[in-house]
Scaffold this active site. Structure first.
Site, PDB file in Angstrom:
ATOM      1  N   ALA A 277       6.633   4.541   1.629  1.00  0.00           N
ATOM      2  CA  ALA A 277       7.907   4.819   2.436  1.00  0.00           C
ATOM      3  C   ALA A 277       7.536   5.541   4.043  1.00  0.00           C
ATOM      4  O   ALA A 277       8.287   5.500   4.597  1.00  0.00           O
ATOM      5  CB  ALA A 277       8.768   6.025   1.503  1.00  0.00           C
TER       6      ALA A 277
ATOM      7  N   ARG B 167       2.357   5.858  14.303  1.00  0.00           N
ATOM      8  CA  ARG B 167       1.224   5.830  15.046  1.00  0.00           C
ATOM      9  C   ARG B 167       0.759   4.264  15.367  1.00  0.00           C
ATOM     10  O   ARG B 167      -0.105   4.091  15.883  1.00  0.00           O
ATOM     11  CB  ARG B 167       0.248   6.563  14.640  1.00  0.00           C
TER      12      ARG B 167
ATOM     13  N   ASN C 299      -7.885  16.207  -1.914  1.00  0.00           N
ATOM     14  CA  ASN C 299      -7.366  15.352  -2.756  1.00  0.00           C
ATOM     15  C   ASN C 299      -6.767  13.917  -2.124  1.00  0.00           C
ATOM     16  O   ASN C 299      -6.448  13.987  -1.039  1.00  0.00           O
ATOM     17  CB  ASN C 299      -5.946  15.959  -3.100  1.00  0.00           C
TER      18      ASN C 299
ATOM     19  N   LYS D 114      -6.246 -36.367  12.204  1.00  0.00           N
ATOM     20  CA  LYS D 114      -5.050 -35.725  11.291  1.00  0.00           C
ATOM     21  C   LYS D 114      -4.482 -36.476  10.283  1.00  0.00           C
ATOM     22  O   LYS D 114      -4.347 -37.892  10.613  1.00  0.00           O
ATOM     23  CB  LYS D 114      -3.898 -35.352  12.551  1.00  0.00           C
TER      24      LYS D 114
END
Ligand code: UD1
Ligand code: CA
Length: 455
Positions: free
Chosen positions: A12, A17, A170, A352
Site C-alpha cells: 500500500a 520517490r 528486521n 513478417k
C-alpha cells in the site's frame, strides 16, 4: 502445526520517490512487476500457501489488473496507518487455522528457499527474517537479550543510542503464529514516534504470552533489498540479471560477458549455446543445442532450433526458426514467421508473418510479408512483396525452386509457380506458371549527344 499458510503482501506504500504514475509495486525487474516476483516466490513454497492477500492502496485497480489470478484476494488500506494496520486489513481474507507469512511487495528478490527456512524454523512461534547491515540506519533493530534471544524490534525513530548501534535489522518479512494473530493485531496501538500501528509490536506480545520468537538471519543482503527509488530499482535489476547469468553459466551456456546480458522473461537453452555481448531476451525464448547468438541482438518470444546462427544486430520477434539457419546480421523477423531448416536471412531483410521452406534464402535487402515460400527458393536483393493495397493485406506464394532476381516487386495476391525464374527489375502482378522465365520488357536506350544541365 498445520500445513496451510496464509500469505499477506504489503503493497500500500506510496512510492513517492519513484516520481511515477505507476504504482511502485508494478515497476519491473527482469521484465516482471516487483509484486509478481514476491507472489511467485511465495507460490513456489511446498506445500503451496492456501490463501494470498495483497494489501493495496495507491493505484489499486492497476495493481489488481496487473497481477490478477484466481488464488489472490485484495484488501484496500486507506489511509495507510502502518504495517500492523495493513495486516489488519487482510484479516477477513485469511484462514484462521493457518499461519500467516507477511511479505513486502517492494522487496522482490526474496528467495523461496529463504521463506521456506523461515517457515520451517518458526514452528508455532513468531518468526522474523533478519539481516546484518553495515549501515542499519532507517531500519527496525533486532534487540537481543544476554542469552541471544530476540527481546524486541525497535524502530529507528524510537531507538536509543545503544539500540541504534545494532546492525542486525528486521527485514519486515515475518511469520505470524495462528493462535494469537487476531488478538495481537487488535491490541496494536500507535503510541510511538511515528503514530503508526507497528506490526513489529507483536514481538512484545509474543514475549508476554510465552510464544517463542525465532529470528532467522539470511546472509544474502541482496534478497532483502527494497525499492524506493529508480536508483534502487536499477540496482536490483543488475542483481537480478547477475543471478540469471550465473544460472545460465551453471547450465553450461557460454556467455561472452555475464555482465552484458539481459533476460526479461524466460530463456530456455540447450547444450553448447553461445551468446555474445549485449543481447536482450524478452518473453519466452527457447534456443536449441549449439545455437549461437551474435552481439547486440533482441529476441522476443522466439524459438530457434539446433545449430542455428544469429549474427549481430538482429531483432527477432514472435516466430520459430528451424535448425541450421543463418540469420543476419541486421535482420528483422516479425510475429507469425516460421522458417524451416537451413534457411538464410541476410542483412536488411524483413520477414513478417511468412513461412519459408527448407534451404530457401533471402540474403540481402528484401521484404517478405504474408508469404509462403517453398523449398530451395532464392529471393534476390531488393525484392519486395507488395502485400498491402492500402486497405487489405494479400498473400504471395513462391513455390519450390523459384529463383527471383534482384529488385523484383511481387504485387499480391500472386503466385510464382515451381521452378520459375523472375528476371531482375520485374514487377509481377499476374501469376507466373511453373518453369520458364518471367520478365517485363524494358528497353535500354543510350543518347550519346545528351548533355548534363549546367548551373
Ligand atoms: C518496516 C519495519 C522495520 C523494518 C523495515 C524494513 C515496522 C513498524 N517497521 O519499516 O522494522 O526494518 O520495514 O524495510 O513494521 N506498508 C503498507 N501500509 C502501511 C505501511 C507500510 O502497506 O501503512 C507497506 C509498504 O508499502 C512497504 C512495507 O509495508 O512495502 C514497509 O513499509 P515501510 O514504510 O517501507 O517500512 P517501515 O514502516 O519504515
Ligand atoms: Ca513507515
Amino acid at each position: 502445526m498445520t500445513a496451510a499458510l496464509n500469505v499477506v503482501v504489503l503493497a500500500a506504500g506510496m512510492g513517492k520517490r519513484m516520481h511515477s504514475n505507476v504504482p511502485k509495486v508494478l515497476h519491473r525487474v527482469a521484465g516482471k512487476p516487483l509484486l509478481a516476483h514476491v507472489l511467485d516466490a511465495a507460490r513456489a513454497l511446498q506445500p503451496a500457501p492456501g490463501r494470498f492477500c495483497v494489501v493495496y492502496g495507491h493505484g489499486g485497480e492497476m495493481v489488481r489488473e496487473a497481477v490478477c489470478a484466481p488464488d489472490l484476494a485484495f484488501a484496500r488500506q486507506e489511509p495507510q496507518l502502518g504495517t500492523g494496520h495493513a495486516v489488519q486489513q487482510a484479516l477477513p481474507h485469511l484462514d484462521d487455522s493457518a499461519r500467516t507469512l507477511v511479505l513486502y511487495g517492494d522487496v522482490p528478490l526474496v528467495r523461496t528457499e529463504t521463506l521456506a527456512a523461515l517457515v520451517a524454523a518458526s514452528g508455532d512461534g513468531l518468526g522474523v527474517l533478519t539481516v546484518t547491515l553495515d549501515d542499519p540506519s532507517g531500519y527496525g533493530r533486532i534487540v537481543r537479550d544476554a542469552a541471544g534471544r530476540v527481546a524486541a524490534i525497535v524502530e529507528e525513530k524510537d531507538a536509543s543510542a545503544p539500540d541504534k548501534a545494532i546492525r542486525e535489522i528486521n527485514t519486515g518479512i515475518m511469520l505470524l503464529p495462528r493462535a494469537k494473530l487476531r488478538a495481537w493485531l487488535a491490541a496494536l496501538s500507535n503510541d510511538n514516534a511515528q503514530h503508526e500501528y507497528y506490526l513489529t509490536d507483536v514481538v512484545r506480545f509474543a514475549l508476554r504470552d510465552g510464544v517463542p520468537v525465532v529470528a532467522v538471519e539470511t546472509p544474502a543482503q541482496w534478497e532483502t533489498l527494497g525499492v524506493n527509488s529508480k536508483a534502487q530499482l536499477a540496482q536490483l535489476e543488475r542483481i537480478a540479471q547477475g543471478r540469471i547469468a550465473e544460472k545460465l553459466l551453471e547450465q553450461g551456456v557460454t556467455l561472452a560477458d555475464p555482465g552484458r546480458i539481459d533476460v526479461r522473461g524466460t530463456l530456455t537453452i540447450g547444450r553448447d549455446a553461445h551468446i555474445d555481448v549485449n543481447c536482450i531476451f524478452e518473453g519466452d525464448v527457447r534456443l536449441g543445442d549449439d545455437v549461437t547468438i551474435g552481439a547486440h541482438c533482441v529476441l522476443r518470444d522466439v524459438s530457434i532450433a539446433d545449430g542455428s546462427e544469429v549474427l549481430p544486430f538482429c531483432h527477432l520477434e514472435g516466430g520459430d526458426i528451424g535448425a541450421h539457419c543463418r540469420i543476419g546480421p541486421f535482420a528483422r523477423m516479425r510475429p507469425g514467421t516460421r522458417l524451416d531448416a537451413q534457411v538464410h536471412i541476410g542483412n536488411f531483410v524483413e520477414v513478417k508473418a511468412s513461412e519459408m521452406g527448407y534451404g530457401s534464402k533471402a540474403n540481402h535487402l528484401a521484404y517478405v510479408g504474408d508469404s509462403v515460400v517453398g523449398r530451395n527458393a532464392n529471393i534476390g536483393a531488393g525484392t519486395i512483396t507488395c502485400n498491402y493495397d492500402g486497405a487489405n493485406k494479400h498473400r504471395t506464394v513462391i513455390e519450390d525452386d523459384v529463383h527471383i532476381g534482384s529488385d523484383v516487386q511481387l504485387v499480391a495476391p500472386v503466385t510464382v509457380g515451381r521452378g520459375a525464374t523472375v528476371g531482375a527489375g520485374t514487377t509481377i502482378w499476374r501469376d507466373v506458371p511453373p518453369g520458364g522465365l518471367a520478365l517485363n520488357r524494358k528497353d535500354q536506350v543510350h543518347r550519346p549527344q545528351w548533355k548534363r544541365p549546367i548551373k
